[in-house]
Design a protein around this motif. Structure first.
Motif, PDB file in Angstrom:
ATOM      1  N   LYS A 159      14.686   3.133   0.887  1.00 33.75           N
ATOM      2  CA  LYS A 159      16.124   3.763   0.798  1.00 33.75           C
ATOM      3  C   LYS A 159      16.374   4.479  -0.515  1.00 33.75           C
ATOM      4  CE  LYS A 159      17.972   0.659   4.449  1.00 33.75           C
ATOM      5  NZ  LYS A 159      19.032  -0.277   4.494  1.00 33.75           N
ATOM      6  N   LYS A 160      15.315   4.239  -1.543  1.00 33.02           N
ATOM      7  CA  LYS A 160      15.356   4.595  -2.791  1.00 33.02           C
ATOM      8  C   LYS A 160      14.552   5.724  -3.264  1.00 33.02           C
ATOM      9  CE  LYS A 160      15.813   0.103  -4.884  1.00 33.02           C
ATOM     10  NZ  LYS A 160      15.504  -0.988  -5.798  1.00 33.02           N
ATOM     11  N   ARG A 161      15.268   7.068  -3.603  1.00 35.51           N
ATOM     12  CA  ARG A 161      14.733   8.315  -3.702  1.00 35.51           C
ATOM     13  C   ARG A 161      13.324   8.291  -4.713  1.00 35.51           C
ATOM     14  NH1 ARG A 161      17.773  12.879  -7.119  1.00 35.51           N
ATOM     15  NH2 ARG A 161      17.474  11.352  -8.692  1.00 35.51           N
ATOM     16  N   ASP A 162      13.518   7.623  -5.872  1.00 34.30           N
ATOM     17  CA  ASP A 162      12.222   7.340  -6.751  1.00 34.30           C
ATOM     18  C   ASP A 162      11.071   6.829  -6.081  1.00 34.30           C
ATOM     19  OD1 ASP A 162      14.038   5.395  -7.120  1.00 34.30           O
ATOM     20  OD2 ASP A 162      12.988   4.727  -8.643  1.00 34.30           O
ATOM     21  N   SER A 163      11.489   5.709  -5.486  1.00 37.35           N
ATOM     22  CA  SER A 163      10.408   4.860  -4.633  1.00 37.35           C
ATOM     23  C   SER A 163       9.744   5.627  -3.690  1.00 37.35           C
ATOM     24  CB  SER A 163      10.976   3.731  -4.080  1.00 37.35           C
ATOM     25  OG  SER A 163      11.328   2.667  -5.084  1.00 37.35           O
ATOM     26  N   LEU A 164      10.501   6.602  -2.795  1.00 37.20           N
ATOM     27  CA  LEU A 164       9.918   7.465  -1.794  1.00 37.20           C
ATOM     28  C   LEU A 164       9.320   8.639  -2.594  1.00 37.20           C
ATOM     29  CD1 LEU A 164      13.137   7.831   0.341  1.00 37.20           C
ATOM     30  CD2 LEU A 164      11.167   6.686   1.180  1.00 37.20           C
ATOM     31  N   ARG A 165       9.476   8.965  -3.593  1.00 36.19           N
ATOM     32  CA  ARG A 165       8.761  10.081  -3.953  1.00 36.19           C
ATOM     33  C   ARG A 165       7.346   9.563  -4.655  1.00 36.19           C
ATOM     34  NH1 ARG A 165      10.642  14.065  -9.196  1.00 36.19           N
ATOM     35  NH2 ARG A 165       8.962  15.566  -8.949  1.00 36.19           N
ATOM     36  N   LEU A 166       7.900   8.482  -5.295  1.00 29.39           N
ATOM     37  CA  LEU A 166       6.283   7.758  -5.907  1.00 29.39           C
ATOM     38  C   LEU A 166       5.352   7.525  -4.752  1.00 29.39           C
ATOM     39  CD1 LEU A 166       7.914   5.439  -8.435  1.00 29.39           C
ATOM     40  CD2 LEU A 166       6.386   7.559  -8.930  1.00 29.39           C
ATOM     41  N   PHE A 167       6.012   6.823  -3.631  1.00 26.26           N
ATOM     42  CA  PHE A 167       4.986   6.751  -2.415  1.00 26.26           C
ATOM     43  C   PHE A 167       4.245   7.987  -2.166  1.00 26.26           C
ATOM     44  CE2 PHE A 167       4.727   6.515   2.420  1.00 26.26           C
ATOM     45  CZ  PHE A 167       3.637   5.508   2.270  1.00 26.26           C
ATOM     46  N   SER A 168       5.135   9.078  -1.893  1.00 21.27           N
ATOM     47  CA  SER A 168       4.561  10.338  -1.662  1.00 21.27           C
ATOM     48  C   SER A 168       3.268  10.829  -2.668  1.00 21.27           C
ATOM     49  CB  SER A 168       5.543  11.240  -1.469  1.00 21.27           C
ATOM     50  OG  SER A 168       4.802  12.594  -0.955  1.00 21.27           O
ATOM     51  N   ASN A 169       3.354  10.540  -3.725  1.00 20.35           N
ATOM     52  CA  ASN A 169       2.618  10.892  -4.677  1.00 20.35           C
ATOM     53  C   ASN A 169       1.575  10.120  -4.827  1.00 20.35           C
ATOM     54  OD1 ASN A 169       3.723  13.600  -6.006  1.00 20.35           O
ATOM     55  ND2 ASN A 169       5.379  11.943  -6.745  1.00 20.35           N
ATOM     56  N   ALA A 170       1.713   9.021  -4.533  1.00 21.81           N
ATOM     57  CA  ALA A 170       0.537   7.898  -4.789  1.00 21.81           C
ATOM     58  C   ALA A 170       0.050   7.784  -3.310  1.00 21.81           C
ATOM     59  CB  ALA A 170       1.033   6.347  -5.208  1.00 21.81           C
ATOM     60  N   MET A 171       0.130   8.524  -2.590  1.00 20.28           N
ATOM     61  CA  MET A 171      -0.427   8.200  -1.101  1.00 20.28           C
ATOM     62  C   MET A 171      -1.933   8.345  -1.110  1.00 20.28           C
ATOM     63  SD  MET A 171       0.995   8.273   1.968  1.00 20.28           S
ATOM     64  CE  MET A 171       2.456   9.269   2.209  1.00 20.28           C
ATOM     65  N   GLN A 172      -2.357   9.087  -1.907  1.00 21.40           N
ATOM     66  CA  GLN A 172      -3.859   9.173  -1.852  1.00 21.40           C
ATOM     67  C   GLN A 172      -4.794   7.996  -2.734  1.00 21.40           C
ATOM     68  OE1 GLN A 172      -4.882  12.718  -4.359  1.00 21.40           O
ATOM     69  NE2 GLN A 172      -2.934  12.610  -5.317  1.00 21.40           N
TER      70      GLN A 172
END
Length: 281
Positions: free
Chosen positions: A158-171
């Motif tokens: 539910k946290k915007r920064d955590s979601l963006r970090l998850f997206s960027n760290a996916m690889q």
């Protein structure tokens, strides 16, 4: 030392340095009772400003200016120590969204001084790596740590920064862990069409990154559910492209080469060669 105990501790320190008793410094209880004063020294009660200045004024042995400067110094030290994990997290997020690499590095140094909060330390590593374009260069042990602990808080989805970090760290997230984290997102946003468009854009971008990474890793866990979420995005112009890409990945996973080619040709005709090259790399 808590701020409400600083003055009492300083009074006790000065009194002992001067060899005074509690009765001496209170003028035999004429300023304040010895019992009340004892509670101030021990941090049980706070001292009234009038009482403090009367004590300082009637005890000539005490250097008032030096006493106040030391209290001010202790307050400043305490304020510096009070920078907590939440404040650091907010600063890290601010630098992340401002693409401020130097600012993020400075905050990371402060975060690394915390005795606990491993999740925040790992987020700092990801943030700095993303801003520095070195995400793939992260040490393997740290990658493993990120996979296991960076998204461990109960409300990270539910946290915007955590979601963006998850997206960027996916690889760099372990291929067996990414689907588990994705499942948490799917559960949180199972009503995606009813969400704000900005949230839909954010979650659909994560879905596409997950599908891309899953295809590269040749894994299919939670892939159908992710494609289904993309199908249920609102019929809003800003979401159309993500819905089309959802269909593209569905065709890709099913091995429907003709449908895949149609979308790739559409991207070429739409002058999206750079995006297509990245998609096919």
């Amino acid at each position: 030392m808590k701020k409400d105990k600083i003055i009492g501790q300083q009074l006790k320190k000065v009194r002992k340095q001067l060899g005074l008793t509690q009765a001496d410094i209170t003028k035999d209880g004429s300023i304040i009772s010895v019992g009340q004063y004892s509670k101030i020294e021990n941090g049980i009660h706070q001292i009234d400003a009038n009482v403090l200045f009367e004590i300082l004024e009637k005890n000539d042995e005490i250097d008032t200016m030096r006493f106040l400067q030391e209290v001010k110094h202790q307050y400043r030290l305490q304020s510096d120590r009070k920078i907590n994990a939440e404040e650091l997290s907010q600063k890290l997020t601010m630098h992340f969204y401002n693409n401020d690499l130097n600012g993020a590095k400075a905050v990371q140094k402060s975060i690394n001084k915390l005795k606990k909060n491993r999740e925040l330390k790992l987020r700092a590593i990801i943030t700095v790596a993303v801003l520095n374009n070195t995400i793939l260069e992260i040490d393997e042990d740290v990658k493993k740590d990120i996979s296991q602990n960076a998204f461990s808080t109960s409300d990270w989805t539910k946290k915007r920064d955590s979601l963006r970090l998850f997206s960027n760290a996916m690889q760099i997230i372990d291929k067996d862990v990414a689907p588990v984290l994705m499942a948490q997102i799917l559960k949180t946003y199972d009503d995606i069409s009813s969400r704000d468009v900005q949230i839909q854009e954010r979650i659909s971008s994560i879905c596409l990154n997950f599908l891309y990474t899953s295809f590269k890793n040749q894994t299919t866990k939670n892939v159908p559910e992710t494609i289904e979420l993309l199908r249920h995005l609102s019929d809003t112009p800003s979401l159309m492209f993500n819905k089309i890409l959802g269909y593209y990945f569905e065709s890709l996973f099913k091995g429907e080469e003709m449908e895949v080619s149609k979308i790739e040709n559409l991207l070429r005709d739409s002058n999206c060669q750079n995006f297509l090259h990245k998609l096919l790399s």
